[in-house]
Design a protein around this motif. Structure first.
Motif, PDB file in Angstrom:
ATOM      1  N   LEU A   1      37.375  33.159  41.519  1.00 18.83           N
ATOM      2  CA  LEU A   1      38.830  34.558  41.855  1.00 18.83           C
ATOM      3  C   LEU A   1      37.943  35.403  41.563  1.00 18.83           C
ATOM      4  CD1 LEU A   1      40.905  32.882  38.971  1.00 18.83           C
ATOM      5  CD2 LEU A   1      41.092  32.347  41.051  1.00 18.83           C
ATOM      6  N   TRP A   2      36.805  36.011  41.203  1.00 19.55           N
ATOM      7  CA  TRP A   2      36.226  37.184  40.981  1.00 19.55           C
ATOM      8  C   TRP A   2      36.249  38.250  41.476  1.00 19.55           C
ATOM      9  CZ3 TRP A   2      36.876  40.110  36.317  1.00 19.55           C
ATOM     10  CH2 TRP A   2      35.652  41.570  36.440  1.00 19.55           C
ATOM     11  N   PRO A   3      35.635  37.964  42.960  1.00 17.41           N
ATOM     12  CA  PRO A   3      35.710  38.296  43.487  1.00 17.41           C
ATOM     13  C   PRO A   3      37.448  38.829  44.430  1.00 17.41           C
ATOM     14  CG  PRO A   3      34.262  36.883  43.760  1.00 17.41           C
ATOM     15  CD  PRO A   3      35.704  36.742  42.454  1.00 17.41           C
ATOM     16  N   ASN A   4      38.121  38.739  44.214  1.00 12.47           N
ATOM     17  CA  ASN A   4      39.563  38.805  44.239  1.00 12.47           C
ATOM     18  C   ASN A   4      40.257  39.658  43.141  1.00 12.47           C
ATOM     19  OD1 ASN A   4      39.039  37.531  46.856  1.00 12.47           O
ATOM     20  ND2 ASN A   4      39.678  35.636  45.953  1.00 12.47           N
ATOM     21  N   ARG A   5      39.778  40.370  42.324  1.00 15.84           N
ATOM     22  CA  ARG A   5      40.249  41.328  41.113  1.00 15.84           C
ATOM     23  C   ARG A   5      41.035  42.626  41.653  1.00 15.84           C
ATOM     24  NH1 ARG A   5      35.088  41.342  41.169  1.00 15.84           N
ATOM     25  NH2 ARG A   5      34.805  43.285  40.939  1.00 15.84           N
TER      26      ARG A   5
ATOM     27  N   VAL B   1      42.212  44.902  33.924  1.00 11.96           N
ATOM     28  CA  VAL B   1      41.847  46.224  33.136  1.00 11.96           C
ATOM     29  C   VAL B   1      40.953  45.371  32.644  1.00 11.96           C
ATOM     30  CG1 VAL B   1      43.563  47.121  32.367  1.00 11.96           C
ATOM     31  CG2 VAL B   1      42.664  45.165  31.176  1.00 11.96           C
ATOM     32  N   VAL B   2      40.007  44.304  33.028  1.00 11.03           N
ATOM     33  CA  VAL B   2      38.448  43.579  32.399  1.00 11.03           C
ATOM     34  C   VAL B   2      37.827  44.014  33.381  1.00 11.03           C
ATOM     35  CG1 VAL B   2      40.144  41.302  31.608  1.00 11.03           C
ATOM     36  CG2 VAL B   2      39.165  40.950  34.360  1.00 11.03           C
ATOM     37  N   ASP B   3      36.062  44.200  32.405  1.00  8.00           N
ATOM     38  CA  ASP B   3      35.638  44.614  33.459  1.00  8.00           C
ATOM     39  C   ASP B   3      33.939  43.741  33.382  1.00  8.00           C
ATOM     40  OD1 ASP B   3      35.824  47.124  33.291  1.00  8.00           O
ATOM     41  OD2 ASP B   3      35.730  47.599  31.975  1.00  8.00           O
ATOM     42  N   THR B   4      34.899  42.552  33.457  1.00  5.33           N
ATOM     43  CA  THR B   4      33.271  41.607  33.651  1.00  5.33           C
ATOM     44  C   THR B   4      34.164  39.985  33.772  1.00  5.33           C
ATOM     45  OG1 THR B   4      33.621  40.744  31.289  1.00  5.33           O
ATOM     46  CG2 THR B   4      31.792  42.747  32.212  1.00  5.33           C
ATOM     47  N   PRO B   5      33.157  39.111  34.171  1.00  4.82           N
ATOM     48  CA  PRO B   5      34.469  37.871  33.951  1.00  4.82           C
ATOM     49  C   PRO B   5      34.569  37.031  32.307  1.00  4.82           C
ATOM     50  CG  PRO B   5      32.870  37.742  35.208  1.00  4.82           C
ATOM     51  CD  PRO B   5      32.490  39.326  35.271  1.00  4.82           C
ATOM     52  N   GLU B   6      33.648  37.663  31.404  1.00  2.00           N
ATOM     53  CA  GLU B   6      33.717  37.664  30.339  1.00  2.00           C
ATOM     54  C   GLU B   6      34.943  38.359  29.713  1.00  2.00           C
ATOM     55  OE1 GLU B   6      30.478  36.503  31.626  1.00  2.00           O
ATOM     56  OE2 GLU B   6      30.898  37.861  31.275  1.00  2.00           O
ATOM     57  N   GLU B   7      35.546  38.938  30.004  1.00  4.91           N
ATOM     58  CA  GLU B   7      36.423  39.670  29.210  1.00  4.91           C
ATOM     59  C   GLU B   7      37.453  39.081  30.242  1.00  4.91           C
ATOM     60  OE1 GLU B   7      36.896  43.942  29.632  1.00  4.91           O
ATOM     61  OE2 GLU B   7      34.571  44.225  28.167  1.00  4.91           O
ATOM     62  N   ALA B   8      37.425  38.637  31.158  1.00  3.85           N
ATOM     63  CA  ALA B   8      38.500  37.908  31.897  1.00  3.85           C
ATOM     64  C   ALA B   8      39.385  36.735  31.445  1.00  3.85           C
ATOM     65  CB  ALA B   8      38.308  37.671  33.514  1.00  3.85           C
ATOM     66  N   VAL B   9      38.101  35.756  31.044  1.00  5.36           N
ATOM     67  CA  VAL B   9      38.447  34.711  30.208  1.00  5.36           C
ATOM     68  C   VAL B   9      39.147  35.394  29.116  1.00  5.36           C
ATOM     69  CG1 VAL B   9      37.475  32.448  29.126  1.00  5.36           C
ATOM     70  CG2 VAL B   9      36.514  33.390  31.300  1.00  5.36           C
ATOM     71  N   ILE B  10      38.770  36.039  28.452  1.00  4.80           N
ATOM     72  CA  ILE B  10      39.028  36.489  27.033  1.00  4.80           C
ATOM     73  C   ILE B  10      40.780  36.568  26.949  1.00  4.80           C
ATOM     74  CG2 ILE B  10      39.153  37.676  25.123  1.00  4.80           C
ATOM     75  CD1 ILE B  10      36.195  38.159  25.311  1.00  4.80           C
TER      76      ILE B  10
ATOM     77  N   LYS C   1      43.608  28.151  35.183  1.00  5.08           N
ATOM     78  CA  LYS C   1      43.063  29.400  36.314  1.00  5.08           C
ATOM     79  C   LYS C   1      44.208  29.940  36.297  1.00  5.08           C
ATOM     80  CE  LYS C   1      42.221  28.164  41.611  1.00  5.08           C
ATOM     81  NZ  LYS C   1      41.662  27.830  42.410  1.00  5.08           N
ATOM     82  N   GLU C   2      45.520  29.861  36.526  1.00  5.49           N
ATOM     83  CA  GLU C   2      46.369  30.794  36.531  1.00  5.49           C
ATOM     84  C   GLU C   2      46.350  31.491  36.235  1.00  5.49           C
ATOM     85  OE1 GLU C   2      48.037  30.023  39.446  1.00  5.49           O
ATOM     86  OE2 GLU C   2      46.993  28.883  39.846  1.00  5.49           O
ATOM     87  N   SER C   3      46.300  31.188  34.592  1.00  5.55           N
ATOM     88  CA  SER C   3      45.651  32.125  33.852  1.00  5.55           C
ATOM     89  C   SER C   3      44.857  33.452  33.819  1.00  5.55           C
ATOM     90  CB  SER C   3      46.243  31.567  31.962  1.00  5.55           C
ATOM     91  OG  SER C   3      47.251  31.585  31.648  1.00  5.55           O
ATOM     92  N   ILE C   4      43.665  32.812  34.707  1.00  5.10           N
ATOM     93  CA  ILE C   4      42.533  33.561  34.574  1.00  5.10           C
ATOM     94  C   ILE C   4      43.121  34.299  35.820  1.00  5.10           C
ATOM     95  CG2 ILE C   4      40.522  33.899  35.843  1.00  5.10           C
ATOM     96  CD1 ILE C   4      40.001  30.735  33.885  1.00  5.10           C
ATOM     97  N   ALA C   5      43.693  33.611  36.984  1.00  6.95           N
ATOM     98  CA  ALA C   5      44.298  34.616  38.056  1.00  6.95           C
ATOM     99  C   ALA C   5      45.339  35.557  38.059  1.00  6.95           C
ATOM    100  CB  ALA C   5      44.944  33.793  39.166  1.00  6.95           C
ATOM    101  N   ALA C   6      46.006  35.415  37.043  1.00  6.24           N
ATOM    102  CA  ALA C   6      47.111  36.355  36.045  1.00  6.24           C
ATOM    103  C   ALA C   6      46.344  37.476  35.532  1.00  6.24           C
ATOM    104  CB  ALA C   6      48.054  35.704  35.070  1.00  6.24           C
ATOM    105  N   VAL C   7      45.629  37.489  34.866  1.00  7.99           N
ATOM    106  CA  VAL C   7      45.088  39.174  34.011  1.00  7.99           C
ATOM    107  C   VAL C   7      43.810  39.445  35.286  1.00  7.99           C
ATOM    108  CG1 VAL C   7      44.515  37.681  31.906  1.00  7.99           C
ATOM    109  CG2 VAL C   7      42.206  37.838  33.572  1.00  7.99           C
ATOM    110  N   LEU C   8      43.504  39.016  36.467  1.00  6.03           N
ATOM    111  CA  LEU C   8      42.908  39.845  37.312  1.00  6.03           C
ATOM    112  C   LEU C   8      43.455  40.380  38.317  1.00  6.03           C
ATOM    113  CD1 LEU C   8      40.263  37.303  37.869  1.00  6.03           C
ATOM    114  CD2 LEU C   8      40.006  39.696  37.059  1.00  6.03           C
TER     115      LEU C   8
END
Length: 322
Positions: A172-176, A181-190, A271-278
């Motif tokens: 998911l990260w490459p398709n953000r 507003v997240v700068d890292t994958p770790e922030e995306a999970v938070i 997965k869907e919540s991670i995709a939502a923040v990206l």
């Protein structure tokens, strides 16, 4: 001459009878009275499996099984695992099942938004797994259904869950989008963990993500109730209303007393919540309140929000909840 012919015929008949008996013992007869699960331990040989079958009364004789298997059976290797033997399974059927049959797969499910403390409880409560595990790092497990074999180590199953999370992030990260507003994958999970805990309506995830993204951009406190609860319970249910002192508490998680993201995830997001923040919703909303139907009403102004809050309170009074 006539006697010799009769003797020869008798020998042939006896041979055929022996062959028939030998074949029947392999393809026809069965000691399996009802459907049963049988475990082939890792590293087992046909000999050790035959002995185990005899001990469990699934064949009459290990020696006879091995002899027939050598002469009439396939030389393909057997597999380790748990197999389902049907009622009436012959020796040939049993060997074929171990060589080419499907191992019984069992499943353990981690629902979306399950905190790591409860992931630990779920895995430890699964009696068909073995071994001990620590409470996994929060946000490291992908909520999903996972298959496992009887006797599999919990460490192995947990590693599979964590590897799945790593794979989803990598996918998911490459398709953000630029709206994130997240700068890292770790922030995306938070941030995804907050979205996961704030709405149980799948269709709202991107909207909630959009709202919190706006708050982060505008340096507005997120004010997410689940971030108050997490440092108190470690992810477990609070079981009561939040106290005013807890709302005002200063720590690395409480987003009522800090601007920006908490120090870490407050649950394991799906997965869907991670995709939502990206890829959050393009919205100007910065407020939300429950609408009484399980979802939320979103607003961009404080006045609109206050009116929505009044409607929510009125509905709760009507229901006898206040």
């Amino acid at each position: 001459m006539k006697k010799l012919g009769c003797l020869l015929a008798a020998v042939i008949l006896a041979g055929l009878a022996i062959l028939g008996w030998f074949g029947w013992g392999w393809w026809g007869s069965s000691e399996v009275e009802e459907e049963v699960a049988f475990i082939v331990p890792s590293g087992s040989s046909v000999t050790s499996v035959a002995q185990k079958l005899e001990e469990e009364d699934l064949i009459a004789s290990a020696d006879a099984f091995l002899l027939r298997a050598k002469i009439l059976g396939s030389s393909d290797p057997i597999k380790a695992g748990e197999f389902l033997l049907p009622a009436g399974a012959s020796g040939a059927k049993i060997l074929g099942t171990f060589q080419h049959g499907d191992v019984i797969r069992r499943f353990v499910t981690i629902p979306e938004g399950t905190p790591s403390a409860i992931v630990h409880d779920i895995l430890m409560a699964e009696e068909l797994l073995v071994g001990e595990i620590p409470v996994p790092e929060e946000g490291s497990v992908l909520p999903e259904s996972y298959d496992f074999e009887r006797g599999e180590d919990r460490v192995t199953v947990l590693a599979r869950m964590q590897r799945a999370m790593d794979e989803v992030i990598a996918e998911l990260w490459p398709n953000r989008t630029q709206r994130t507003v997240v700068d890292t994958p770790e922030e995306a999970v938070i941030l995804a963990s907050i979205v996961e805990k704030e709405t149980g309506v799948p269709e709202e995830r991107r909207m909630v993500a959009g709202l919190y993204s706006n708050r982060i951009r505008q340096d507005i406190m997120l004010q997410a109730d689940p971030t108050i609860i997490y440092p108190i319970t470690g992810g477990r249910p609070l079981g009561r209303r939040i106290r005013q002192s807890e709302i005002q508490a200063i720590n690395d998680y409480n987003t009522y007393s800090m601007v920006g993201l908490p120090r870490g995830p407050i649950t394991n997001p799906g997965k869907e919540s991670i995709a939502a923040v990206l890829d959050p919703e393009d919205t100007d909303a910065v407020y939300m309140v429950a609408d009484g139907s399980g979802g939320h009403e979103f607003n961009s102004t404080l006045q609109g929000h206050n009116e929505a809050v009044e409607r929510w309170f009125a509905l709760r009074r009507e229901r006898g909840e206040m």
